[in-house]
Design a protein around this motif. Structure first.
Motif: not given
Length: 91
Positions: A60-78
């Motif tokens: 689950i991709v929460e955000a695109d940082t714009g610098s070649g990385w995705y912020k990912i939700d890996y469950g339990a608030g992580g």
């Protein structure tokens, strides 16, 4: 009388749950890893590795940082970050 109250409340609760789940899954969208990839504490290889995610893992991709990385939700608030080079967004 009780049925008149309970049915709309149950239907409303189901709609709210669907909206919450839908919104969470659609922050940006779903994606899948194209190879094994490190899940990191921040956007960059200098950040600590939380775990290694196997090829073909749904994310689950929460955000695109714009610098070649995705912020990912890996469950339990992580939250972690993966390189966009190793992730294929779902269409």
């Amino acid at each position: 009388m009780r049925e008149r109250i309970v049915r709309p409340l149950a239907a409303g609760a189901l709609c709210v749950c669907a909206l919450i789940v839908g919104a969470k899954a659609d922050c940006i969208g779903g994606a899948e890893t194209t190879t094994a990839v490190n899940l990191r504490t921040g956007a960059g290889t200098g950040n600590a590795i939380i775990a290694t995610v196997g090829e073909g893992t749904a994310l689950i991709v929460e955000a695109d940082t714009g610098s070649g990385w995705y912020k990912i939700d890996y469950g339990a608030g992580g939250v972690g970050y993966v390189s966009s080079d190793y992730v294929s967004p779902n269409s």
